[in-house]
Every structure is written in C-alpha cells, then in structure tokens.
Design a protein around this motif. Structure first.
Motif, PDB file in Angstrom:
ATOM      1  N   GLY A 193       0.827  -1.218   0.000  1.00 20.11           N
ATOM      2  CA  GLY A 193       0.000   0.000   0.000  1.00 20.11           C
ATOM      3  C   GLY A 193       0.853   1.257   0.000  1.00 20.11           C
ATOM      4  N   THR A 194       1.879   1.285   0.822  1.00 16.48           N
ATOM      5  CA  THR A 194       2.712   2.485   0.940  1.00 16.48           C
ATOM      6  C   THR A 194       3.536   2.696  -0.333  1.00 16.48           C
ATOM      7  OG1 THR A 194       3.049   1.569   3.148  1.00 16.48           O
ATOM      8  CG2 THR A 194       4.112   3.652   2.684  1.00 16.48           C
TER       9      THR A 194
ATOM     10  N   ASP B 188       1.265   3.885  -3.047  1.00 14.34           N
ATOM     11  CA  ASP B 188       0.849   5.281  -2.810  1.00 14.34           C
ATOM     12  C   ASP B 188       1.854   6.260  -3.401  1.00 14.34           C
ATOM     13  OD1 ASP B 188      -1.563   5.123  -1.662  1.00 14.34           O
ATOM     14  OD2 ASP B 188      -0.859   5.230   0.417  1.00 14.34           O
TER      15      ASP B 188
ATOM     16  N   LYS C 259       1.443   6.235  -7.260  1.00 17.25           N
ATOM     17  CA  LYS C 259       0.225   6.869  -7.812  1.00 17.25           C
ATOM     18  C   LYS C 259       0.367   8.386  -7.884  1.00 17.25           C
ATOM     19  CE  LYS C 259      -2.954   7.486  -3.994  1.00 17.25           C
ATOM     20  NZ  LYS C 259      -3.828   6.879  -3.061  1.00 17.25           N
ATOM     21  N   ASN C 260       1.364   8.948  -7.178  1.00 19.29           N
ATOM     22  CA  ASN C 260       1.609  10.389  -7.281  1.00 19.29           C
ATOM     23  C   ASN C 260       2.336  10.771  -8.559  1.00 19.29           C
ATOM     24  OD1 ASN C 260       0.388  11.010  -4.877  1.00 19.29           O
ATOM     25  ND2 ASN C 260       2.247  10.611  -3.679  1.00 19.29           N
TER      26      ASN C 260
ATOM     27  N   ASN D 269      -9.620   3.984  -0.768  1.00 16.05           N
ATOM     28  CA  ASN D 269      -8.903   2.732  -0.500  1.00 16.05           C
ATOM     29  C   ASN D 269      -9.569   1.567  -1.241  1.00 16.05           C
ATOM     30  OD1 ASN D 269      -9.009   4.464   2.224  1.00 16.05           O
ATOM     31  ND2 ASN D 269      -6.966   3.657   1.837  1.00 16.05           N
TER      32      ASN D 269
END
Ligand code: 5GP
Length: 205
Positions: free
Chosen positions: A19-20, A23, A26-27, A51
């Motif tokens: 997840g991290t 994340d 995705k930026n 989420n």
C-alpha cells in the motif's frame, strides 16, 4: 515509445508494504492505481472510493455476474475484485495501471493480459513481516495469524512472478518498480512498430 500503458501487478504478503509503495507510485502522473471492490469491512483509516469500494457480498456477486471484474478472488474470507472499465480506460489513455492484488487474482490477469508485468514485493524477513503486521494494529490477533499463514502460501507462488522487489526502504522499492516499468516499456517486442521509421513515418515519443 508505445503509447498504450502497461498493466503492472504488485502482489506480496500482507505487511510487505504494498500500500505504501503503491501510494508513492500513484503520485506520478504516468501511473494510475486501480481501486478494488471488496466485501471486507473498512478499517478505521479507510475511505470509500479512495482505498476500496466497500460492497456487500450480494452486491459483489451481482457485479461478478455482470462481468464487471477483470479478476476476483477470496482472500482470508472476503471477496476482492478489480473493476475492468477503469483499467481499460487508463491503459488507453497511456497510463501504466497498477493493480495491488493477491496472487490468485494476479495469475488470472496474466492469463488474459499476457503482456502484464508481475512484481512480487517482499519484506526483508519473516520476522519483519510479523513485526509490521502486529504494529499495524488494524486487525485482531486471529486475523493476523490467518494473514501470516496466507503469507507462507504466497511466498510459494513467487516463482510465477516476473520480478521480485525487496521492500527494505519504501522510496527505493517504489523506484525499483518505476525502473522495471520503464525498462519493460523499451522491450523490443513492445516497440516493433518503430520499424515503420524506415518507411519515413514520424515517430512520436
Ligand atoms: P487488505 O484486506 O489487506 O486490504 O487486502 C488483502 C489482500 O487482498 C491484499 O493482498 C491485497 O493486495 C489483495 N487485494 C486487494 N484488492 C484486490 C483485488 O481487486 N483483487 C485481488 N485478487 N486481490 C486484491
């Protein structure tokens, strides 16, 4: 370069830090993260549509019957599925679409999209994995145990993946994934249309 985006699947045991890492990816405007549908209850820090899309089992099954999923699987007693329309739309827009999904789903996708890239993210050790799961404190003890057992099964599937990335440090792991994707985009068999350069076609990068 080939204009269509790549489908990038990131799997790995709970606590690997998927997840991290995802994340951070995705930026980057060249990536789009697919948001899954699940029947699991939201965790305290989770938001609908950010989420997951949280749905009842009945609603999930209806979506599955209507062929709205690219893939779906049951993980530790809950359903999880990837909505197909978002994936197709973003690939057409030229985005590299990331699916953060478990191994059964990953292998289903590879059957349909042979060109998908399968990346297995692993923590540096099983002790580190335990430590991360326990520290996360989002799950009761029996669920953590279930996820650890499931992690062992997932490690057994590692050899089905194209790449293995060790998540020792989050920034590095996300950069490793970016580098894999960029190298994959330059693969000869993804770019054979460039042969047309000989015919005088203008090649857009
Ligand atoms: P969690 O409950 O920790 O959010 O997710 C449990 C597992 O389900 C993780 O391994 C996660 O990658 C996986 N998962 C999340 N979304 C999907 C999906 O759409 N399809 C499949 N097959 N697995 C998913």
């Amino acid at each position: 370069m080939n204009k269509k985006g790549l489908l990038v699947i990131v799997s790995g045991p709970s606590g690997a830090g998927k997840g991290t890492v995802v994340d951070i990816l995705k930026n980057d405007s060249r990536f789009a993260l697919s948001i899954s549908v699940t029947t699991r209850a939201p965790r305290i820090n989770e938001t609908e549509g950010v989420n997951y899309f949280f749905r009842s089992e009945d609603e999930f099954k209806k979506m599955a019957d209507n062929k709205e999923f690219l893939e779906y699987a049951i993980f530790c007693g809950n359903y999880y599925g990837t909505p197909i329309s978002y994936v197709n739309q973003k690939l057409e827009e030229g985005k590299n679409v990331i699916l953060e999904i478990e191994v059964q789903g990953a292998l289903q996708v590879k059957e349909i999209f042979k060109e998908a890239i399968l990346i297995f993210l692993t923590p540096p050790s099983i002790n580190e994995l335990k430590h991360r799961l326990e520290n996360r404190a989002t799950e009761p003890k029996d669920r953590i145990e279930m996820r650890l057992n499931r992690a062992k099964e997932e490690f057994d599937m590692m050899d089905k993946y194209d790449y293995i990335v060790i998540n020792n440090e989050i920034e590095k792991a996300s950069n490793d994934i970016k580098n894999i994707v960029y190298a994959e985009k330059m693969r000869a068999n993804r770019n054979l249309y460039l042969k047309n350069i000989l015919k005088g076609d203008e090649i857009k990068c």
